[in-house]
Design an enzyme around this catalytic site. Sequence first.
Site, PDB file in Angstrom:
ATOM      1  N   ARG A  55       0.840  -1.201   0.000  1.00  0.00           N
ATOM      2  CA  ARG A  55       0.000   0.000   0.000  1.00  0.00           C
ATOM      3  C   ARG A  55       0.874   1.250   0.000  1.00  0.00           C
ATOM      4  O   ARG A  55       0.570   2.226  -0.694  1.00  0.00           O
ATOM      5  CB  ARG A  55      -0.947   0.004   1.205  1.00  0.00           C
ATOM      6  CG  ARG A  55      -1.996  -1.102   1.162  1.00  0.00           C
ATOM      7  CD  ARG A  55      -3.117  -0.878   2.165  1.00  0.00           C
ATOM      8  NE  ARG A  55      -2.681  -0.875   3.551  1.00  0.00           N
ATOM      9  CZ  ARG A  55      -2.569  -1.946   4.318  1.00  0.00           C
ATOM     10  NH1 ARG A  55      -2.838  -3.149   3.818  1.00  0.00           N
ATOM     11  NH2 ARG A  55      -2.199  -1.844   5.593  1.00  0.00           N
ATOM     12  N   LYS A 145     -12.684  15.087   3.824  1.00  0.00           N
ATOM     13  CA  LYS A 145     -13.785  14.764   2.913  1.00  0.00           C
ATOM     14  C   LYS A 145     -14.697  13.736   3.552  1.00  0.00           C
ATOM     15  O   LYS A 145     -14.236  12.729   4.083  1.00  0.00           O
ATOM     16  CB  LYS A 145     -13.236  14.218   1.597  1.00  0.00           C
ATOM     17  CG  LYS A 145     -14.295  13.967   0.540  1.00  0.00           C
ATOM     18  CD  LYS A 145     -14.032  12.710  -0.266  1.00  0.00           C
ATOM     19  CE  LYS A 145     -14.248  11.469   0.547  1.00  0.00           C
ATOM     20  NZ  LYS A 145     -14.367  10.232  -0.257  1.00  0.00           N
ATOM     21  N   GLU A 188     -19.466  15.801   0.320  1.00  0.00           N
ATOM     22  CA  GLU A 188     -19.642  14.887  -0.803  1.00  0.00           C
ATOM     23  C   GLU A 188     -20.975  14.142  -0.730  1.00  0.00           C
ATOM     24  O   GLU A 188     -21.053  13.040  -0.189  1.00  0.00           O
ATOM     25  CB  GLU A 188     -18.497  13.864  -0.867  1.00  0.00           C
ATOM     26  CG  GLU A 188     -18.611  12.925  -2.063  1.00  0.00           C
ATOM     27  CD  GLU A 188     -17.529  11.861  -2.098  1.00  0.00           C
ATOM     28  OE1 GLU A 188     -17.512  11.071  -3.054  1.00  0.00           O
ATOM     29  OE2 GLU A 188     -16.699  11.812  -1.166  1.00  0.00           O
ATOM     30  N   LYS A 230     -17.620  18.053  -3.470  1.00  0.00           N
ATOM     31  CA  LYS A 230     -17.299  16.902  -4.317  1.00  0.00           C
ATOM     32  C   LYS A 230     -18.604  16.173  -4.553  1.00  0.00           C
ATOM     33  O   LYS A 230     -19.223  15.670  -3.617  1.00  0.00           O
ATOM     34  CB  LYS A 230     -16.275  15.969  -3.658  1.00  0.00           C
ATOM     35  CG  LYS A 230     -15.989  14.719  -4.495  1.00  0.00           C
ATOM     36  CD  LYS A 230     -14.850  13.888  -3.935  1.00  0.00           C
ATOM     37  CE  LYS A 230     -14.628  12.639  -4.784  1.00  0.00           C
ATOM     38  NZ  LYS A 230     -13.459  11.838  -4.338  1.00  0.00           N
TER      39      LYS A 230
END
Length: 365
Positions: A55, A145, A188, A230
Amino acid sequence: MSGGTFLTAAQKKALECTASSLATSGKGITACDESAGTIGKRFEAVGITNTAENRRQYRQMLFAAPTCNDYLCGAILDPETLLQTSDDGTLFPKLLRDRGMVPGVKPHLKVYALPGTGGDTVMQGLDSLAARCRKYYAEGARFAKWRSPIVIDASSGHPSDLAIRANMSDLARYALICQSEGLMPIVEPDVSLSGSHTLEEAVAVNTKVLAELFKQMIDHGVYIPGATLKSNIVNPGVGCPISYTVDDIARANVSVLESTFPVAMRTANYLSGGQSLEDAAARLSAINKFSERGPWNLSFSWSAALQLPLLELCRGKDGLQLDAMSSLYIEELKIATAASKGEWTGNEGDGDHKGDRKRKIGGEK
């Protein structure tokens, strides 16, 4: 007044500075915020072992690819990634800042069923958000976010008014908490592509969702210039039988923006939400062509549309193909950047929704 009475002038300026950076014309945000479990499924699908080191190497490629900062102004990280380093020991948030990209974070949240709605959901995680935001800021993040998923099913009355109010109220409270801790909030609302709803039904739901979102943000006292959006591209459901051109879809999106989006907010960065890179780019480019009245920057914040083709390069190979992935990533970002400026053309049919019958115009039978 645009809210933010709880903020000092210096705090407002810092939030606006982050929002302005994420609204840089011709640049977008790379979304690398998948949890270890989510990215693990993507890795395993192409034969990559899901380890912390894999990762780390993969995220490093996304942040350090040559010239990627020519096309990106920000990156959304998983909390794990905030603490990871590049090969030379540089923490990823510093690596991003040094390359002119703003580091952000996705708080760990969960989706729960909303009782009594027959399937609508809400996000939970606000109870400890302030402490986590404080920690993320100290670790180098400058924005956050939060995603609230919404599913359209007109036949069963989804989304319910309750689900819309609950999700948008939570997004507003999340934004308020983020701002109080110095993080610029990206809100979002994500209306899913799943379903068979028409473009017209999608317009009605998306307009209602965004109108409720911005009302809740104002009612909560969120500082609107210090926040950004978003959102999904307004699309017919993937199973919609009616065909629409990319221009039909673009005009629908511009109509929703002009009906709801506050001019105090500098940018909307669309998510890909199950669209291919070609379709997402064609639609974003067309939206920018038709958006003539709004003052906003309209760009991208894509994850799967960019990353899934990269991971396919590893299928059947031995480990991460980092050099090949880096090269393809830059070519993808060139497409995304062109779309954010209304300059991407692609191939004929890109961005169209292909149903099994054409849309009726006016009084056609």
